[in-house]
Design a protein around this motif. Structure first.
Motif, short mmCIF file in Angstrom:
data_model
loop_
_atom_site.label_atom_id
_atom_site.label_comp_id
_atom_site.label_asym_id
_atom_site.label_seq_id
_atom_site.Cartn_x
_atom_site.Cartn_y
_atom_site.Cartn_z
N PRO A 82 0.84 -1.21 0.00
CA PRO A 82 0.00 0.00 0.00
C PRO A 82 0.87 1.25 0.00
O PRO A 82 2.03 1.22 0.41
CB PRO A 82 -0.80 -0.12 1.30
CG PRO A 82 0.06 -0.97 2.18
CD PRO A 82 0.78 -1.93 1.29
N LYS A 83 0.32 2.35 -0.45
CA LYS A 83 1.08 3.59 -0.58
C LYS A 83 0.82 4.50 0.62
O LYS A 83 -0.33 4.76 1.00
CB LYS A 83 0.69 4.34 -1.87
CG LYS A 83 0.53 3.47 -3.10
CD LYS A 83 1.78 2.69 -3.45
CE LYS A 83 1.58 1.86 -4.72
NZ LYS A 83 2.69 0.94 -4.99
N ALA A 84 1.92 5.00 1.20
CA ALA A 84 1.87 6.01 2.25
C ALA A 84 0.93 5.62 3.40
O ALA A 84 -0.01 6.34 3.72
CB ALA A 84 1.46 7.37 1.66
N VAL A 85 1.21 4.49 4.02
CA VAL A 85 0.41 4.04 5.16
C VAL A 85 1.31 3.97 6.40
O VAL A 85 2.51 3.73 6.28
CB VAL A 85 -0.27 2.68 4.90
CG1 VAL A 85 -1.23 2.79 3.74
CG2 VAL A 85 0.77 1.60 4.65
N PRO A 86 0.76 4.15 7.60
CA PRO A 86 1.57 4.15 8.83
C PRO A 86 1.97 2.74 9.25
O PRO A 86 1.51 1.75 8.68
CB PRO A 86 0.62 4.79 9.85
CG PRO A 86 -0.74 4.47 9.35
CD PRO A 86 -0.64 4.48 7.86
#
Length: 477
Positions: free
Chosen positions: A56-60
């Protein structure tokens, strides 16, 4: 002092023990990277988008769920090389792959994808179908695929997706969207256009329609199962790789960036790179500075004048504009950055060591040794060097974090080596893509903390060495 006495003095103080502990931790992390990571990690993995395509893109990070009442969906990857079940059929055999999923979340996944690789067949391409069994007992026929048939002149066995596996994002695949649309209409009597369904594919698969609202879905928690069936025509046909990805809203230990790269891997690889830069620059610049300082202070005369004027010139050169100019002209290479930092880091130590040697040169010890016929080389390295060594060692330790910060600053300005991931580059990418302004803290805080932690380790070591440099600070045994 001997090395054993220096180590004993370091271990006597709390700051010294703390510095040694942090340094050992950093060295252990570096050793792990050198053993497990490929040397071309930057080019073969970090800068290769296909490696991170399933992320996934830009996830914590995943651990943010610890303080959430309703946790985010965790990213999960299911991979199989062998089928769970093989059934003989009238036309050949059926291989079945099953991936059970326990889904307790109140939000849908970010995406669904399937990867197929290493397909081999003799006569007829296998037929691959993907289904999703829901907790309510309903089954959604999501996807159906048949690899390309034999090319003209191609001899069996035929190989497909060996070099580049087939990756299908089910959430955006037209066949899957049409299948989910037909499922909603047949099972729930809900009619919705395929265009409107594209943005709600995951909600439809992991929920049930709300009565009277065609595009609203109530989350359906429970046990799901992804079923992949492959119909082979011959006994020698096979499918070597099956991967199903449930795209989550949290990922791994440190989350991901806008490309989907695992930040934990980039941060870990940046550790030995930072230590290499710091130790290389500090060792070379300290060796040059100490040698020139001792030679200048002891030789005097024209040699002293030349070395001191050269040190004054180099010390007053504006390093940052020169660095920017050279990196633009020659290119951003890590070795070039190290050489430039070394070339402009030695003057301060040269001037300090010279002043110390000037005092020692006129001392009784040096005069007595010179009267006995000792050579200049012997006096410099056997009698003067041991006296300035503690100060030089402390300066070497102080220079290491300065070099690491200098490289991080250059990378933050976009002047770092793009083929090698460093902490400064991760910070720069976070600022350049706007991660700071939208609250992607996991993208900028960890590299900053690692830079600070590395600098702290060497600063504690330098403070622990103060009693070695100044005997007045030593505690009584």
């Amino acid at each position: 002092m001997r090395a054993r006495e220096v180590l004993r003095e370091l271990l006597r103080s709390g700051v010294g023990r703390g510095g040694i502990g942090l340094l050992l931790l950093l060295l252990a992390g570096s050793a792990y990277v050198l053993v497990t990571y490929p040397l071309d990690f930057g080019t073969s993995r970090w800068n290769n988008p296909t490696v991170w395509a399933d992320n996934p893109k830009a996830v914590p990070p995943a651990w943010v769920n610890l303080w959430r009442s309703e946790p985010h969906v965790e990213h999960r990857v299911f991979t199989a090389r062998e089928p769970d079940q093989v059934v003989q059929t009238a036309t050949g055999r059926m291989a079945v792959y099953r991936f059970p999923i326990t889904y307790p979340y109140r939000e849908p996944p970010m995406f669904l994808s399937i990867t197929l690789g290493e397909v081999t067949y003799v006569r007829r391409p296998p037929v691959i179908s993907v289904s999703l069994r829901r907790p309510d007992g309903r089954v959604v026929r999501l996807y159906r695929h048949m690899p390309r048939g034999p090319r003209p002149g191609e001899e069996p066995p035929f190989h497909r997706y060996h070099e580049t596996p087939l990756r299908v994002r089910l959430s955006a695949d037209a066949t899957a969207v049409a299948a989910v649309r037909a499922f909603l209409e047949s099972e729930f009597g809900v009619q919705v256009s395929e265009q409107a369904l594209v943005e709600r594919m995951e909600q439809a698969l992991f929920g049930t329609p709300v009565s009277g609202e065609a595009l609203r879905f109530e989350p359906l928690t429970g046990d799901y199962e992804v079923i992949i069936q492959v119909a082979f025509a011959d006994a020698d046909d096979r499918l070597g790789l099956v991967r199903f990805v449930l795209g989550g809203a949290v990922f791994g230990l440190m989350g991901t960036d806008a490309v989907g790269r695992d930040l934990a891997q980039g941060l870990l690889f940046g550790l030995p790179v930072a230590l290499l830069i710091g130790v290389s620059v500090s060792t070379l610049s300290t060796a040059i500075g100490a040698t020139l300082g001792m030679l200048s202070g002891y030789a005097g005369g024209r040699t002293d004048l030349i070395i001191q004027r050269l040190a004054d010139v180099v010390a007053n050169v504006p390093v940052l504009p020169l660095l920017i100019f050279l990196l633009f002209i020659i290119g951003s290479h890590l070795a070039l950055i190290v050489l430039i930092l070394v070339a402009f880091s030695w003057p301060g130590l040269t001037i300090s060591v010279r002043s110390m040697v000037l005092q020692m040169r006129t001392g009784q010890l040096v005069e007595a040794i010179r009267s006995l016929g000792a050579s200049r080389k012997r006096i410099l390295f056997r009698h003067l060097l041991p006296q300035v060594a503690p100060y030089v060692l402390a300066q070497l330790i102080f220079t290491t974090p300065s070099a690491i910060l200098a490289e991080a600053g250059l990378s933050f300005l976009g002047l770092g080596d793009p083929s090698i991931p460093t902490w400064g580059q991760i910070l720069e990418h976070g600022f350049r893509t706007g991660g700071v302004y939208v609250g992607y803290w996991w993208w900028v805080v960890p590299p900053g903390l690692l830079i600070m932690l590395t600098a702290l380790a060497f600063m504690l070591l330098a403070l622990g060495l103060e009693p070695v440099i100044n005997p007045r600070l030593r505690e009584a045994p």
